[in-house]
Design a protein around this motif. Structure first.
Motif, PDB file in Angstrom:
ATOM      1  N   GLN A   7     -42.150  28.649  25.353  1.00 31.04           N
ATOM      2  CA  GLN A   7     -43.394  28.737  24.587  1.00 31.04           C
ATOM      3  C   GLN A   7     -43.178  28.443  23.105  1.00 31.04           C
ATOM      4  OE1 GLN A   7     -44.987  32.614  25.440  1.00 31.04           O
ATOM      5  NE2 GLN A   7     -45.099  32.211  27.635  1.00 31.04           N
ATOM      6  N   LEU A   8     -41.933  28.280  22.704  1.00 29.75           N
ATOM      7  CA  LEU A   8     -41.620  27.999  21.289  1.00 29.75           C
ATOM      8  C   LEU A   8     -41.780  26.503  21.030  1.00 29.75           C
ATOM      9  CD1 LEU A   8     -38.437  30.259  21.039  1.00 29.75           C
ATOM     10  CD2 LEU A   8     -40.803  30.853  20.436  1.00 29.75           C
ATOM     11  N   SER A   9     -42.987  26.026  21.157  1.00 26.87           N
ATOM     12  CA  SER A   9     -43.262  24.588  21.192  1.00 26.87           C
ATOM     13  C   SER A   9     -42.968  23.851  19.886  1.00 26.87           C
ATOM     14  CB  SER A   9     -44.713  24.340  21.609  1.00 26.87           C
ATOM     15  OG  SER A   9     -45.590  24.958  20.689  1.00 26.87           O
ATOM     16  N   GLN A  10     -42.803  24.562  18.784  1.00 25.51           N
ATOM     17  CA  GLN A  10     -42.532  23.899  17.503  1.00 25.51           C
ATOM     18  C   GLN A  10     -41.088  24.051  17.040  1.00 25.51           C
ATOM     19  OE1 GLN A  10     -44.911  21.889  16.102  1.00 25.51           O
ATOM     20  NE2 GLN A  10     -45.908  22.414  18.027  1.00 25.51           N
ATOM     21  N   ILE A  11     -40.259  24.655  17.867  1.00 29.73           N
ATOM     22  CA  ILE A  11     -38.881  24.939  17.462  1.00 29.73           C
ATOM     23  C   ILE A  11     -38.081  23.637  17.315  1.00 29.73           C
ATOM     24  CG2 ILE A  11     -37.838  25.231  19.759  1.00 29.73           C
ATOM     25  CD1 ILE A  11     -36.545  27.829  18.450  1.00 29.73           C
ATOM     26  N   GLU A  12     -37.294  23.568  16.264  1.00 26.01           N
ATOM     27  CA  GLU A  12     -36.434  22.407  16.027  1.00 26.01           C
ATOM     28  C   GLU A  12     -34.970  22.734  16.250  1.00 26.01           C
ATOM     29  OE1 GLU A  12     -37.333  20.895  12.138  1.00 26.01           O
ATOM     30  OE2 GLU A  12     -39.380  20.340  12.710  1.00 26.01           O
ATOM     31  N   SER A  13     -34.582  23.994  16.057  1.00 19.47           N
ATOM     32  CA  SER A  13     -33.189  24.405  16.222  1.00 19.47           C
ATOM     33  C   SER A  13     -33.137  25.705  17.001  1.00 19.47           C
ATOM     34  CB  SER A  13     -32.527  24.636  14.859  1.00 19.47           C
ATOM     35  OG  SER A  13     -32.575  23.461  14.075  1.00 19.47           O
ATOM     36  N   LEU A  14     -32.274  25.750  17.987  1.00 20.13           N
ATOM     37  CA  LEU A  14     -32.071  26.947  18.797  1.00 20.13           C
ATOM     38  C   LEU A  14     -30.598  27.317  18.710  1.00 20.13           C
ATOM     39  CD1 LEU A  14     -33.401  28.949  20.825  1.00 20.13           C
ATOM     40  CD2 LEU A  14     -32.732  27.364  22.640  1.00 20.13           C
TER      41      LEU A  14
END
Length: 170
Positions: A7-14
């Motif tokens: 659901q973290l649709s805008q995440i760029e870095s994990l």
């Protein structure tokens, strides 16, 4: 890793590396289509790589090494068009190296060593013109090193020792 990570649709870095995470990588990780950096290495993740990994079209770095992953590498890994580095070493992955890796035109580093990979090194590897590091040592690969490896003019390290390779050096 909870399935809600998808659901973290805008995440760029994990960045979840070097922890004690357990369980499998959820299919919902494929929803992270804006993710560029995925650091999940050095945990206790189990199970197979989900097919949905191939939808991570913007991922530049994929670090899944030093886990307990098993199963085969999905052919969808060839869809990671932006990937420069893919690290899958030190797991328990089995089966062949997908020929779809030839689609990874921006790939520079690939380390899939210390697994249980079988089959041959695909000749499609020779299409990766920016490739400079290829490591698949300590697997169960067989056959010959493909002649197409000679097309890799940027290659500075070819680590294929401790396999069952045969034939002539191209």
């Amino acid at each position: 890793i909870p399935s809600t990570v998808g659901q973290l649709s805008q995440i760029e870095s994990l960045y979840m590396d070097s922890n004690q995470l357990t369980g499998s990588i959820p299919d919902s990780i494929g929803n992270l289509t804006t993710m560029e950096y995925c650091y999940l290495f050095d945990n206790f993740l189990t199970g197979s790589l989900p097919e949905s990994i191939g939808t991570l079209s913007k991922v530049v770095f994929l670090g899944l090494n030093d886990n307990l992953l098993s199963g085969t590498i999905p052919s969808t890994i060839g869809n990671l068009q932006s990937a420069n580095e893919v690290y899958l070493y030190s797991n328990s992955l089995v089966g062949p190296i997908p020929t779809s890796i030839g689609n990874l035109s921006g790939m520079t580093d690939m380390s899939w060593s210390a697994n249980e990979l079988t089959g041959t090194i695909p000749s499609s590897l020779g299409t990766l013109s920016d490739f400079f590091f290829f490591s698949v040592f300590n697997n169960m690969l067989s056959g010959s090193v493909p002649a197409s490896i000679g097309n890799l003019f940027q290659l500075s390290s070819l680590d294929v020792y401790t396999n069952y390779l045969s034939g002539t050096i191209p």
